[in-house]
Each structure stands twice: as structure tokens, then as C-alpha cells.
Design a protein around this motif. Structure first.
Motif, PDB file in Angstrom:
ATOM      1  N   GLN A 138       0.854  -1.182   0.000  1.00  0.00           N
ATOM      2  CA  GLN A 138       0.000   0.000   0.000  1.00  0.00           C
ATOM      3  C   GLN A 138       0.893   1.237   0.000  1.00  0.00           C
ATOM      4  N   GLN A 139       0.448   2.256  -0.715  1.00  0.00           N
ATOM      5  CA  GLN A 139       1.220   3.494  -0.726  1.00  0.00           C
ATOM      6  C   GLN A 139       1.054   4.190   0.608  1.00  0.00           C
ATOM      7  N   VAL A 140       2.184   4.475   1.251  1.00  0.00           N
ATOM      8  CA  VAL A 140       2.168   5.130   2.562  1.00  0.00           C
ATOM      9  C   VAL A 140       2.775   6.529   2.513  1.00  0.00           C
ATOM     10  N   GLY A 141       3.249   6.922   1.347  1.00  0.00           N
ATOM     11  CA  GLY A 141       3.806   8.259   1.243  1.00  0.00           C
ATOM     12  C   GLY A 141       4.225   8.579  -0.164  1.00  0.00           C
ATOM     13  N   GLN A 142       4.525   9.851  -0.365  1.00  0.00           N
ATOM     14  CA  GLN A 142       5.027  10.301  -1.655  1.00  0.00           C
ATOM     15  C   GLN A 142       6.039  11.411  -1.421  1.00  0.00           C
ATOM     16  N   LEU A 143       7.169  11.281  -2.073  1.00  0.00           N
ATOM     17  CA  LEU A 143       8.216  12.294  -2.026  1.00  0.00           C
ATOM     18  C   LEU A 143       8.112  13.080  -3.327  1.00  0.00           C
ATOM     19  N   ASN A 144       7.716  14.327  -3.240  1.00  0.00           N
ATOM     20  CA  ASN A 144       7.433  15.130  -4.423  1.00  0.00           C
ATOM     21  C   ASN A 144       8.692  15.763  -4.994  1.00  0.00           C
ATOM     22  N   GLU A 145       8.869  15.566  -6.303  1.00  0.00           N
ATOM     23  CA  GLU A 145       9.989  16.142  -7.039  1.00  0.00           C
ATOM     24  C   GLU A 145      11.306  15.995  -6.281  1.00  0.00           C
ATOM     25  N   VAL A 146      11.569  14.792  -5.821  1.00  0.00           N
ATOM     26  CA  VAL A 146      12.723  14.517  -4.979  1.00  0.00           C
ATOM     27  C   VAL A 146      13.991  14.201  -5.781  1.00  0.00           C
ATOM     28  N   GLY A 147      13.834  13.902  -7.067  1.00  0.00           N
ATOM     29  CA  GLY A 147      14.990  13.586  -7.892  1.00  0.00           C
ATOM     30  C   GLY A 147      14.957  14.338  -9.207  1.00  0.00           C
ATOM     31  N   GLU A 148      16.147  14.604  -9.737  1.00  0.00           N
ATOM     32  CA  GLU A 148      16.245  15.261 -11.040  1.00  0.00           C
ATOM     33  C   GLU A 148      17.049  14.370 -11.978  1.00  0.00           C
ATOM     34  N   LYS A 149      16.445  14.054 -13.106  1.00  0.00           N
ATOM     35  CA  LYS A 149      17.116  13.225 -14.100  1.00  0.00           C
ATOM     36  C   LYS A 149      16.589  13.615 -15.473  1.00  0.00           C
ATOM     37  N   PHE A 150      17.464  13.671 -16.431  1.00  0.00           N
ATOM     38  CA  PHE A 150      17.113  14.055 -17.801  1.00  0.00           C
ATOM     39  C   PHE A 150      16.455  15.431 -17.852  1.00  0.00           C
ATOM     40  N   GLY A 151      16.873  16.315 -16.942  1.00  0.00           N
ATOM     41  CA  GLY A 151      16.361  17.677 -16.951  1.00  0.00           C
ATOM     42  C   GLY A 151      14.950  17.830 -16.423  1.00  0.00           C
ATOM     43  N   GLN A 152      14.445  16.802 -15.761  1.00  0.00           N
ATOM     44  CA  GLN A 152      13.092  16.856 -15.194  1.00  0.00           C
ATOM     45  C   GLN A 152      13.136  16.433 -13.734  1.00  0.00           C
ATOM     46  N   TYR A 153      12.163  16.931 -12.969  1.00  0.00           N
ATOM     47  CA  TYR A 153      12.017  16.535 -11.575  1.00  0.00           C
ATOM     48  C   TYR A 153      11.054  15.364 -11.499  1.00  0.00           C
ATOM     49  N   HIS A 154      11.361  14.426 -10.606  1.00  0.00           N
ATOM     50  CA  HIS A 154      10.563  13.204 -10.493  1.00  0.00           C
ATOM     51  C   HIS A 154      10.155  12.966  -9.047  1.00  0.00           C
ATOM     52  N   SER A 155       8.906  12.546  -8.895  1.00  0.00           N
ATOM     53  CA  SER A 155       8.378  12.183  -7.578  1.00  0.00           C
ATOM     54  C   SER A 155       8.495  10.679  -7.393  1.00  0.00           C
ATOM     55  N   VAL A 156       8.474  10.261  -6.131  1.00  0.00           N
ATOM     56  CA  VAL A 156       8.636   8.853  -5.781  1.00  0.00           C
ATOM     57  C   VAL A 156       7.551   8.460  -4.791  1.00  0.00           C
ATOM     58  N   ALA A 157       6.883   7.345  -5.064  1.00  0.00           N
ATOM     59  CA  ALA A 157       5.908   6.781  -4.130  1.00  0.00           C
ATOM     60  C   ALA A 157       6.632   5.820  -3.197  1.00  0.00           C
ATOM     61  N   MET A 158       6.252   5.829  -1.930  1.00  0.00           N
ATOM     62  CA  MET A 158       6.777   4.858  -0.958  1.00  0.00           C
ATOM     63  C   MET A 158       5.655   3.860  -0.676  1.00  0.00           C
ATOM     64  N   LEU A 159       5.921   2.592  -0.914  1.00  0.00           N
ATOM     65  CA  LEU A 159       4.953   1.543  -0.656  1.00  0.00           C
ATOM     66  C   LEU A 159       5.447   0.643   0.459  1.00  0.00           C
ATOM     67  N   GLU A 160       4.491   0.098   1.211  1.00  0.00           N
ATOM     68  CA  GLU A 160       4.800  -0.754   2.358  1.00  0.00           C
ATOM     69  C   GLU A 160       3.977  -2.029   2.289  1.00  0.00           C
ATOM     70  N   CYS A 161       4.601  -3.134   2.680  1.00  0.00           N
ATOM     71  CA  CYS A 161       3.905  -4.420   2.765  1.00  0.00           C
ATOM     72  C   CYS A 161       4.132  -4.993   4.162  1.00  0.00           C
ATOM     73  N   ASP A 162       3.039  -5.364   4.807  1.00  0.00           N
ATOM     74  CA  ASP A 162       3.100  -6.031   6.106  1.00  0.00           C
ATOM     75  C   ASP A 162       3.386  -7.502   5.864  1.00  0.00           C
ATOM     76  N   LEU A 163       4.562  -7.954   6.223  1.00  0.00           N
ATOM     77  CA  LEU A 163       4.972  -9.336   5.973  1.00  0.00           C
ATOM     78  C   LEU A 163       4.440 -10.310   7.015  1.00  0.00           C
ATOM     79  N   THR A 164       3.745  -9.810   8.023  1.00  0.00           N
ATOM     80  CA  THR A 164       3.245 -10.690   9.084  1.00  0.00           C
ATOM     81  C   THR A 164       1.869 -11.253   8.764  1.00  0.00           C
ATOM     82  N   VAL A 165       1.262 -10.790   7.689  1.00  0.00           N
ATOM     83  CA  VAL A 165      -0.087 -11.298   7.332  1.00  0.00           C
ATOM     84  C   VAL A 165      -0.006 -12.264   6.179  1.00  0.00           C
TER      85      VAL A 165
END
Length: 165
Positions: A138-165
Motif C-alpha cells: 500500500q502506498q504510505v507516502g510520496q516524495l514530491n519532485e525529490v529527484g532530477e534526471k534528464f532535466g526533469q524533476y521526479h516524484s517517488v511513491a513509498m509503498l509498504e507491505c506487512d509481511l506478518t499477514v
């Protein structure tokens, strides 16, 4: 298709796949292709006694994908969490390689008593998001425009999985 533990001899094939994504996409934030010696040094962290593991997908004696987990954070209390990474060869999409690697990787992580798996996904990447969601991430966060590559800014989604279920 064979899913097996990654071996040192696989480093060149792993670099071929990964370096494609470095030079052609923003999926990875690495900017320079990996060299053989660098990959071999990286591979050393997957010692058989380690809770971290690396897998390859092999088809017709060719490496068509790889997956691994590494520490989520260097601080010791994070020892119950791990970050995952999965790549398929650029011409191997849609064959179920990612699903087979994900299943194997998560099963191995559960056997190591890890409680949480995390994945960082450069946006947009609907196929990677869909793969992760199929396995309970499940997506638990988003880092907005956290990286720059090819002259563009890119956001990153953080996903989490509960391994106990």
C-alpha cells in the motif's frame, strides 16, 4: 522460467539490465552505469548467512530479471524492515517475471522474520504500482519532485507491505 539465488557470475547480466534503466529511464535515480567491479562489491552483501537475499529469473539460459532486498535504514532498530528492488529485462515485460520474483523474494523475507517490506517507485509507473499492489503493498507516502534526471524533476511513491499477514 527458473528463479534461483543470484550468483557472482550473474553480475554482468544484472548490469546489462540495470544499466539500460539508468541510461534510458528515470525509474532509477542512478546517473552513471555500474561497472563490473562495483556490482561485484555490491553482491558481497548477500552472503548466505545474511538476512538479505538476491534472486534472478533465468529463461533459456539468459538472465531476464532480478530482485533483492537490502536494509531499509542503517539504524539498528530498523532491522525488522527491508527495502526491495525488482527489475525485468526491458524486452521481458508482461511475462510474469516480476510476479515470480516478488513471490520468491517476499517468501524469503518472511522466513528471515522481517516484518515490513518497502519499495520506492519513481512516478509515473503504473505497471510497477500494480505489481506491488497485487502482493499487498500500500502506498504510505510520496516524495514530491525529490529527484532530477534528464532535466526533469521526479516524484517517488513509498509503498509498504506487512509481511506478518
Amino acid at each position: 522460467m527458473l528463479i534461483r539465488r543470484m550468483e557472482l557470475r550473474d553480475c554482468d547480466a544484472i548490469n546489462t539490465i540495470y544499466n539500460y534503466y539508468i541510461t534510458h529511464t528515470a525509474i532509477t535515480f542512478d546517473l552513471a552505469p555500474w561497472q563490473k567491479q562495483e556490482r561485484e562489491h555490491w553482491f558481497a552483501q548477500f552472503d548466505p548467512s545474511s538476512r538479505y537475499q538476491a534472486w534472478v529469473a533465468e529463461q533459456d539460459q539468459q538472465i531476464v530479471g532480478f530482485a533483492y532486498n537490502t536494509p531499509f535504514n542503517a539504524k539498528q532498530a530498523f532491522h525488522i524492515a527491508s527495502e526491495i528492488t525488482i527489475y525485468a529485462a526491458p524486452d521481458a515485460g508482461g511475462r510474469g517475471i516480476g510476479s515470480q520474483l516478488m513471490r520468491t523474494l517476499l517468501e524469503g523475507m518472511r522466513e528471515q522474520d522481517l516484518r515490513r517490506a518497502y519499495s520506492l517507485i519513481t512516478l509515473p509507473n503504473p505497471s510497477s504500482l500494480a505489481l506491488h499492489r497485487r502482493f499487498g503493498f500500500q502506498q504510505v507516502g510520496q516524495l514530491n519532485e525529490v529527484g532530477e534526471k534528464f532535466g526533469q524533476y521526479h516524484s517517488v511513491a513509498m509503498l509498504e507491505c506487512d509481511l506478518t499477514v
